[in-house]
Design a protein around this motif. Structure first.
Motif, PDB file in Angstrom:
ATOM      1  N   VAL A 208     109.484 -16.347  35.308  1.00  0.00           N
ATOM      2  CA  VAL A 208     107.730 -15.973  34.714  1.00  0.00           C
ATOM      3  C   VAL A 208     107.749 -14.467  35.218  1.00  0.00           C
ATOM      4  O   VAL A 208     108.020 -14.252  36.294  1.00  0.00           O
ATOM      5  CB  VAL A 208     106.843 -16.724  34.819  1.00  0.00           C
ATOM      6  CG1 VAL A 208     106.723 -17.235  36.566  1.00  0.00           C
ATOM      7  CG2 VAL A 208     105.424 -16.224  34.226  1.00  0.00           C
ATOM      8  N   ILE A 209     107.245 -13.620  34.598  1.00  0.00           N
ATOM      9  CA  ILE A 209     106.759 -12.254  34.951  1.00  0.00           C
ATOM     10  C   ILE A 209     105.216 -12.210  35.217  1.00  0.00           C
ATOM     11  O   ILE A 209     104.437 -12.547  34.252  1.00  0.00           O
ATOM     12  CB  ILE A 209     107.256 -11.284  33.908  1.00  0.00           C
ATOM     13  CG1 ILE A 209     108.986 -10.947  33.848  1.00  0.00           C
ATOM     14  CG2 ILE A 209     106.820  -9.919  34.000  1.00  0.00           C
ATOM     15  CD1 ILE A 209     109.486 -10.169  35.127  1.00  0.00           C
ATOM     16  N   VAL A 210     104.656 -11.730  36.407  1.00  0.00           N
ATOM     17  CA  VAL A 210     103.508 -11.326  36.246  1.00  0.00           C
ATOM     18  C   VAL A 210     103.256 -10.013  36.537  1.00  0.00           C
ATOM     19  O   VAL A 210     103.455  -9.443  37.485  1.00  0.00           O
ATOM     20  CB  VAL A 210     102.861 -12.378  37.532  1.00  0.00           C
ATOM     21  CG1 VAL A 210     101.207 -12.068  37.590  1.00  0.00           C
ATOM     22  CG2 VAL A 210     102.977 -13.667  37.491  1.00  0.00           C
ATOM     23  N   PRO A 211     102.567  -9.376  35.508  1.00  0.00           N
ATOM     24  CA  PRO A 211     102.235  -7.855  35.693  1.00  0.00           C
ATOM     25  C   PRO A 211     100.811  -7.759  36.021  1.00  0.00           C
ATOM     26  O   PRO A 211     100.009  -8.485  35.607  1.00  0.00           O
ATOM     27  CB  PRO A 211     102.477  -7.379  34.236  1.00  0.00           C
ATOM     28  CG  PRO A 211     102.071  -8.513  33.159  1.00  0.00           C
ATOM     29  CD  PRO A 211     102.256  -9.722  34.119  1.00  0.00           C
ATOM     30  N   ARG A 212     100.686  -6.878  37.170  1.00  0.00           N
ATOM     31  CA  ARG A 212      99.386  -6.589  37.609  1.00  0.00           C
ATOM     32  C   ARG A 212      98.942  -5.193  37.496  1.00  0.00           C
ATOM     33  O   ARG A 212      99.685  -4.373  38.265  1.00  0.00           O
ATOM     34  CB  ARG A 212      99.170  -7.174  38.864  1.00  0.00           C
ATOM     35  CG  ARG A 212      98.927  -8.481  38.910  1.00  0.00           C
ATOM     36  CD  ARG A 212      98.457  -9.033  40.439  1.00  0.00           C
ATOM     37  NE  ARG A 212      97.283  -8.388  41.033  1.00  0.00           N
ATOM     38  CZ  ARG A 212      96.650  -8.642  41.850  1.00  0.00           C
ATOM     39  NH1 ARG A 212      97.151  -9.817  42.633  1.00  0.00           N
ATOM     40  NH2 ARG A 212      95.553  -7.909  42.190  1.00  0.00           N
ATOM     41  N   GLY A 213      98.321  -4.663  36.457  1.00  0.00           N
ATOM     42  CA  GLY A 213      98.037  -3.193  36.404  1.00  0.00           C
ATOM     43  C   GLY A 213      97.373  -2.654  35.009  1.00  0.00           C
ATOM     44  O   GLY A 213      96.639  -3.468  34.621  1.00  0.00           O
ATOM     45  N   ILE A 227     111.011 -12.528  28.986  1.00  0.00           N
ATOM     46  CA  ILE A 227     110.824 -13.665  29.859  1.00  0.00           C
ATOM     47  C   ILE A 227     109.345 -14.009  29.714  1.00  0.00           C
ATOM     48  O   ILE A 227     108.378 -13.122  29.632  1.00  0.00           O
ATOM     49  CB  ILE A 227     110.894 -13.136  31.472  1.00  0.00           C
ATOM     50  CG1 ILE A 227     112.324 -12.824  31.778  1.00  0.00           C
ATOM     51  CG2 ILE A 227     110.506 -14.458  32.576  1.00  0.00           C
ATOM     52  CD1 ILE A 227     112.638 -11.892  33.064  1.00  0.00           C
ATOM     53  N   PRO A 228     108.809 -15.196  29.712  1.00  0.00           N
ATOM     54  CA  PRO A 228     107.581 -15.479  29.651  1.00  0.00           C
ATOM     55  C   PRO A 228     106.911 -14.937  30.469  1.00  0.00           C
ATOM     56  O   PRO A 228     107.174 -14.613  31.696  1.00  0.00           O
ATOM     57  CB  PRO A 228     107.459 -17.165  29.930  1.00  0.00           C
ATOM     58  CG  PRO A 228     108.763 -17.571  29.678  1.00  0.00           C
ATOM     59  CD  PRO A 228     109.966 -16.432  30.173  1.00  0.00           C
TER      60      PRO A 228
END
Lengths: 426, 426
Positions: A208-213, A227-228
């Motif tokens: 899983v990818i968690v983008p923060r920005g 990737i989810p």
């Protein structure tokens, strides 16, 4: 040719990092709580012990940022000082204090044939986190992933590279002290933007990818990821003053929802108010907001009541200001309020202020947002305020996790089926 | 030019379908259980009443399939008869009988500041289902989505287009009779493959894509989708006979796990057995399998014990045969068995046969699969057998849902926060 070779070597390097993360995740999934907590506490101690090294690394980042002409807000986000390092250390200790989310029995039942079926929480696997300038995200995200038994691949902003590297070194010291694989927390070892593209295609190694920005980062991740994604989009949050609202509560809740901090995703961006009650409810609310430094943009009714209000356009209903600006709109009734929130909002957090319980119940049921509130400030949209201990972000999608993403939301589950030789009839 | 115009018009048509689905989903999310159940029961009645029309439509599909020279297995999957239509109708009735998954309070707690926080199940929204030839999937998938309060956009195989259209017409009759929007269940109105590509990019209108079909379909969906996917990949399932296995149970469980039905995802594809116990445990198991028509491919030890076994290659450990073929491998011990399953398996369903409780506990904990079993046939990997009533598939990803996807897994959640005027301290 040089570029091709370089890309090839970056690709190889990233793949090696992914394989190491996958292997570490397998070990970490089985790690007992004491080992994970010890890693966190040792890392917290290392952050304190090696404060000087972290501050040196941060000074490098700050100097580079200044020479690039980055602005004050950016520099402030990037800056570390002893107080912020102490806060990071305390953050790690707080995560250590959380219940282990792995191994929880989420449900268990017995089938008529005697099969005993349990749904048990397990780690997600490998979490890839892509974030921007704040170095403390390195510690927070690494700690939450570790507690949930996941390996983390961290890709911080290029501005904070040296700071993040110094922080990750402390996390790895914690892992080593606890006998856990150091590859459980890895930092992408380059500021080359191509590494993000490679990461987003590493579906074999990252779960899983968690983008923060900001929006451009999120959009890139959505466009390129194979990737989810657990993403946090906008927080275009509403506070709605129903005609039955208590006037004093209306002032307190709206002022807090807008002005406590204007730059967070749970800050209210649009205030709705029942037209029939606007003359009574709105003036004290707007007075308090304006006194606190908030600019008001209103529809014609609002402008009629408050001469300091600028006119609002359609665009204002869609805007997440993240600033001391509030769009204010009068609505005919509850139906129009709900329709407005569902149409213009971002399905993040929306609150009704009302003494009428039936109106509140309809708002809570019919507003389609991750968090719906009655008589409370939208600024409570936060994992810590929910009691999750810490959060890696607030998910605005509908799959897997919605709302604050804490350690529980960083787990998956498996079914454990216990039998006594059962076979399935034809 | 003609193609461009056609594509433009298809794009427009699909967008209109998406908008209609989104609007229907909003209505359906608030529909009370009796309305949803009535729609299902009326649809079941319509399937029975209009059996002749459905059989006519199916005859069209069958004739076209025969003229295209499709094979017997394909024709059998496509074929409807009165018995299969009755089974569909009963399927709808069974879904009507399930508890409403929407509105369940999944958790609720109170914060020290008095905020009352509840996590409440809500529908996912709009579900896009892309499937192959079996027309009954149209009824099953439509019914499950409806029960969970979701709108469904169905894209069936081109071979079953007329059958699916006739079935969807009955589902729409049910929706209309219950006063629910007919757009809650829509069939993509063309067999043009370009429609799938458009669907996979409609992230504004579709919240999740559920592909059901062979590897090429799944791969296309993964490559093209801009929408989160709940996918079912392979079921390369294992049964492992630990040295402590009860010999009689070993025969019964293995025979059932492999041969009850060889074409389903929960069928065992590789049998592992402890080397030290192979001489004792394996011969009766292999005798029973061979007598039932199963071909054996074994390693050297297995070939030494069973002359009818062909040699197995590395490739066999990775293969989902979906046929009466079993790969058989001896392992040194529990550690090697777990490592083999985690390395070669597809993280779907794996079972240990053992009397040794400690060995079973380690297998259940350390095998990283959606479903892990002790002393039970892998063929129990099924939503119905789990008590979910029906399933739309078995998810092999780790996010949102893992294992059988029933109505509960077709929901998301939201947080409902009830306060009394709380504001967040600075």
């Amino acid at each position: 040719m040089a570029t091709v070779l370089q890309d090839f070597s970056l690709e190889q390097e990233m793949q090696a990092l992914g394989r190491a993360a996958r292997a570490a995740a397998q070990a970490l999934a089985l790690a007992p709580r004491p080992a994970k907590d010890r890693a966190l506490l040792e890392a917290a101690a290392a952050l304190r012990d090696q404060r000087a090294a972290i501050l040196d690394a941060n000074a490098q980042d700050m100097a580079a940022a200044r020479s690039k002409g980055l602005g004050g807000a950016m520099l402030d986000r990037l800056m570390l000082d002893p107080k912020r390092i102490e806060a990071m250390a305390q953050g790690l200790e707080a995560v250590a204090g959380l219940e282990d989310p792995v191994g929880r029995e989420l449900a268990r039942w017995r089938r008529p044939n005697g099969l005993d079926i349990a749904r048990v929480a397990v780690p997600l696997g490998v979490v890839g986190i892509i974030y921007e300038s704040r170095p403390n995200v390195t510690a927070d995200a690494g700690a939450l992933c570790l507690k949930a038994g996941n390996a983390a691949i961290l890709r911080g902003g290029s501005e904070s590279f040296h700071s993040s590297r110094a922080i990750v070194a402390r996390l790895k010291e914690g892992l080593a002290a606890a006998g856990l694989p150091e590859a459980a927390i890895q930092l992408v070892p380059t500021v080359d933007r191509a590494a993000v593209g490679i990461m987003l295609r590493m579906s074999e190694h990252i779960d899983v990818i968690v983008p923060r920005g900001g929006r451009s980062l999120i959009e890139r991740v959505y466009a390129e990821s194979r990737i989810p994604i657990l993403a946090h989009l906008e927080g275009n949050c509403h506070t709605y003053l129903h005609a039955s609202a208590d006037p004093k509560m209306a002032v307190e809740v709206t002022l807090n929802a807008k002005m406590r901090r204007t730059g967070i995703c749970g800050a209210t961006e649009t205030l709705l108010v029942d037209r029939a009650a606007a003359e009574r409810l709105l003036p004290p609310v707007l007075d308090a907001l304006i006194a606190a430094g908030c600019a008001i943009r209103g529809d014609e009714t609002v402008q009629g009541l408050e001469p300091r209000a600028a006119p609002a356009s359609e665009e204002d209903w869609r805007t997440e200001y993240l600033d001391a600006i509030l769009a204010v709109k009068t609505v005919a009734n509850l139906d129009e309020a709900i329709a407005h929130v569902n149409r213009y909002g971002s399905h993040h957090t929306d609150s009704i202020v009302a003494e009428d319980a039936a109106a509140a119940a309809r708002f809570l049921s019919e507003v389609d947002s991750a968090i719906v509130m009655h008589n409370a400030s939208t600024q409570f949209a936060d994992g810590g305020e929910f009691g999750f201990g810490a959060e890696i972000g607030i998910a605005t999608g509908r799959l897997h996790a919605r709302g604050p993403v804490g350690v529980e939301q960083l787990t998956s589950y498996k079914y454990v089926v216990r039998g006594s030789g059962q076979t399935r009839p034809v």
